[in-house]
Enzyme design. Structure first.
Site, PDB file in Angstrom:
ATOM      1  N   GLU A   1       0.789  -1.239   0.000  1.00 13.27           N
ATOM      2  CA  GLU A   1       0.000   0.000   0.000  1.00 13.27           C
ATOM      3  C   GLU A   1       0.824   1.293   0.000  1.00 13.27           C
ATOM      4  OE1 GLU A   1      -2.789   0.006   3.239  1.00 13.27           O
ATOM      5  OE2 GLU A   1      -3.942  -1.657   2.441  1.00 13.27           O
TER       6      GLU A   1
ATOM      7  N   GLU B   1      -5.602  -8.611   1.661  1.00  5.41           N
ATOM      8  CA  GLU B   1      -6.170  -8.249   2.965  1.00  5.41           C
ATOM      9  C   GLU B   1      -7.655  -7.997   2.807  1.00  5.41           C
ATOM     10  OE1 GLU B   1      -4.387  -4.947   5.131  1.00  5.41           O
ATOM     11  OE2 GLU B   1      -2.385  -5.609   4.549  1.00  5.41           O
TER      12      GLU B   1
HETATM   13  C1  NOJ Z   1      -4.086  -2.113   5.612  1.00  7.00           C
HETATM   14  C2  NOJ Z   1      -2.714  -2.322   6.171  1.00  7.00           C
HETATM   15  O1  NOJ Z   1      -1.926  -3.006   5.253  1.00  7.00           O
HETATM   16  C3  NOJ Z   1      -2.704  -3.015   7.512  1.00  7.00           C
HETATM   17  O2  NOJ Z   1      -1.434  -2.872   8.055  1.00  7.00           O
HETATM   18  C4  NOJ Z   1      -3.791  -2.450   8.404  1.00  7.00           C
HETATM   19  O3  NOJ Z   1      -3.739  -2.995   9.688  1.00  7.00           O
HETATM   20  C5  NOJ Z   1      -5.134  -2.727   7.753  1.00  7.00           C
HETATM   21  N1  NOJ Z   1      -5.187  -2.075   6.473  1.00  7.00           N
HETATM   22  C6  NOJ Z   1      -6.322  -2.244   8.573  1.00  7.00           C
HETATM   23  O4  NOJ Z   1      -6.286  -0.875   8.682  1.00  7.00           O
END
Ligand code: NOJ
Length: 467
Positions: A164, A371
């Site tokens: 990201e 994710e």
């Molecule tokens: C994206 C991130 O990659 C992760 O580190 C984070 O905990 C989650 N979103 C939830 O916000």
């Protein structure tokens, strides 16, 4: 009956700084998150990742829990400053040893390791030299990736490069809510972002050239996905444009309100993904940005677009759009009281179908959801149980839409639930619990939430328990 394909991978994900703890043992040096957490008022509950889930010591127990869940794969990230305390140069054997143990432990339980090279914890020593603002970072990151490939690719086939950039550049260097908390202007931030894309390209080359066995690699992207409010060609076209168009400023936001982050070109899919998958910045974006666009050369674009094998998407929330004759599209207001997670992110399962569809149409690459999940205010009951029915409903409905993508034969390869266990949720500290495994941060005791039992049966039935 439709179903997920037999070779579909069921996994869960975490990241180093969010779970490992042990921040100053065995040669690890500070990352920008250690520094940021020391800054007054940066973290909601004044906490840090200093202990987190103490996974550095509890890794064996945690692998046992993964086995019990039936995980086929585990996506985790590597702490750069554990491997290279100065960010480049000297390699810290104790850091390598930790990940060697973890990888071997996973393989012993037949859980495939998926490594993320970088999940936001930049070595402070490199930030001190300008971090992502310094063009040399592409070379530093290449060197780091080369070391990891050299040491781990005999056993690890699947890799992700940067997690990201939208967040670690957009929120870390421009908005300032994440480490290192800078507030650069759009032009400077886009130049830093360009360096991160170059770093991605260098790392792909380094991973491949040092690989002991054939490997697969791709980036991990996020952004706010638009989906058609109704499934008709005009709304679909509107949603596609809303997902990939680059916005020049906060004013140009067409009602883009849900994420409460300033809408700017740093929060967008195409600006990051077009260079990697198509070899150029989006024309529309260059036009909107004018002289704020970064400086780049053809040779750099060649490095950035080094071929990759797949695309990782982190999907949480999106927004419905309708077509509009004047603006092309606008975001449809949500009904009052619409379902929200603890984080106040809207529940929009439709994105699990539309994002893979749009991405495949544009980039023609296989897709992993790297994710997906939700935060809730979970607690342990007197009988040592954690009841989280909302999370089960959330996962069910998101996975049902993902399965629709499978039914249409879109090349979706797998699913990594965020997160395996409750952990340090960055500037929110420990107040947002994303895990399917509950962690008591005082005692380090872990406990399956109801959603963990549900996911266990989902994996076992390959998603048949969704219906
Ligand atoms: C994206 C991130 O990659 C992760 O580190 C984070 O905990 C989650 N979103 C939830 O916000």
């Amino acid at each position: 009956m439709s179903r997920f394909k037999d070779d579909f991978i069921w996994g869960a994900a975490t990241s180093a700084y969010q779970i490992e703890g042990a921040t100053n043992v065995d040669g690890r040096t500070d990352s920008i998150w250690d520094t940021f957490c020391r800054g007054k008022g940066n973290i909601r509950d004044y906490s840090s990742g200093e202990v987190a889930c103490n996974h550095y010591e509890n890794w064996q127990h945690d692998i046992g829990l993964m086995e019990q869940l039936g995980l086929q794969a585990y996506r985790f990230s590597i702490s750069w400053s554990r491997i290279m305390p100065n960010g480049c140069g000297e390699v810290n054997q104790a850091g390598i040893d930790f990940y060697d143990r973890l990888i071997d432990g996973l393989l012993e339980k037949k859980i495939k390791p998926y490594i993320t090279l970088f999940h936001w914890d930049l070595p402070q020593s490199l930030e001190d030299r300008g971090g992502w603002q310094n063009a040399d970072i592409a070379r530093w990151f290449g060197e780091y990736a080369g070391v990891l490939s050299e040491r781990f690719s005999d056993r690890v086939e699947n890799w992700f490069t940067l997690n990201e950039p939208q967040c670690f550049i957009g929120l870390g260097y421009h908005v300032g809510s994440k480490a290192p908390g800078l507030q650069l202007d759009v032009k400077e931030s886009l130049q830093a972002l360009h360096h991160s894309l170059l770093a991605h390209g260098h790392s792909v080359r380094a991973l491949r050239s040092n690989a002991k066995n054939p490997i697969k690699v791709g980036p991990v992207q996020t952004g706010t996905v638009a989906y058609p409010f109704e499934n008709n060609p005009a709304y679909k076209e509107a949603a596609y444009r809303a997902t990939f168009n680059v916005h020049g400023s906060n004013e140009d936001n067409h009602g883009y309100y849900q994420w409460k982050v300033p809408v700017n070109p740093l929060w967008n899919f195409a600006w990051y993904a077009d260079p990697i998958f198509l070899g150029h910045y989006p024309e529309q974006g260059l036009e909107v940005l004018g002289n704020k666009a970064p400086k780049f050369t053809d040779q750099e674009m060649e490095i950035i677009s080094e071929p990759v094998d797949y695309c990782g998407l982190n999907l949480y929330s999106g927004f419905p759009v309708v077509a509009d004759a004047e603006c092309g599209w606008y975001a449809k207001e949500r009904p009052l009281g619409n379902p929200l997670t603890a984080f106040k992110w809207s529940m929009t399962p439709e994105i699990m179908y539309w994002a893979p569809k749009f991405f495949y149409e544009r980039y023609k690459k296989p897709i992993y959801i790297t994710e997906n999940g939700m935060s809730a205010h979970d607690w342990l009951s007197d009988s040592d149980k954690v009841s989280d029915p909302q999370r089960i409903e959330f996962l069910k409905s998101y996975l049902k839409y993902y399965r629709r993508a499978s039914d249409e034969n879109l090349p979706i390869k797998g699913y990594f639930l965020w997160s395996l266990m409750d952990n340090f949720e960055w500037e929110q500290g420990y107040e947002e619990r994303f895990g399917i495994i509950y962690v008591d941060f005082e005692s380090q005791k872990r406990c399956f939430k109801d959603s963990a039992y549900w996911y266990q049966s989902c994996i076992k039935t390959k998603g048949k328990n969704l219906f």
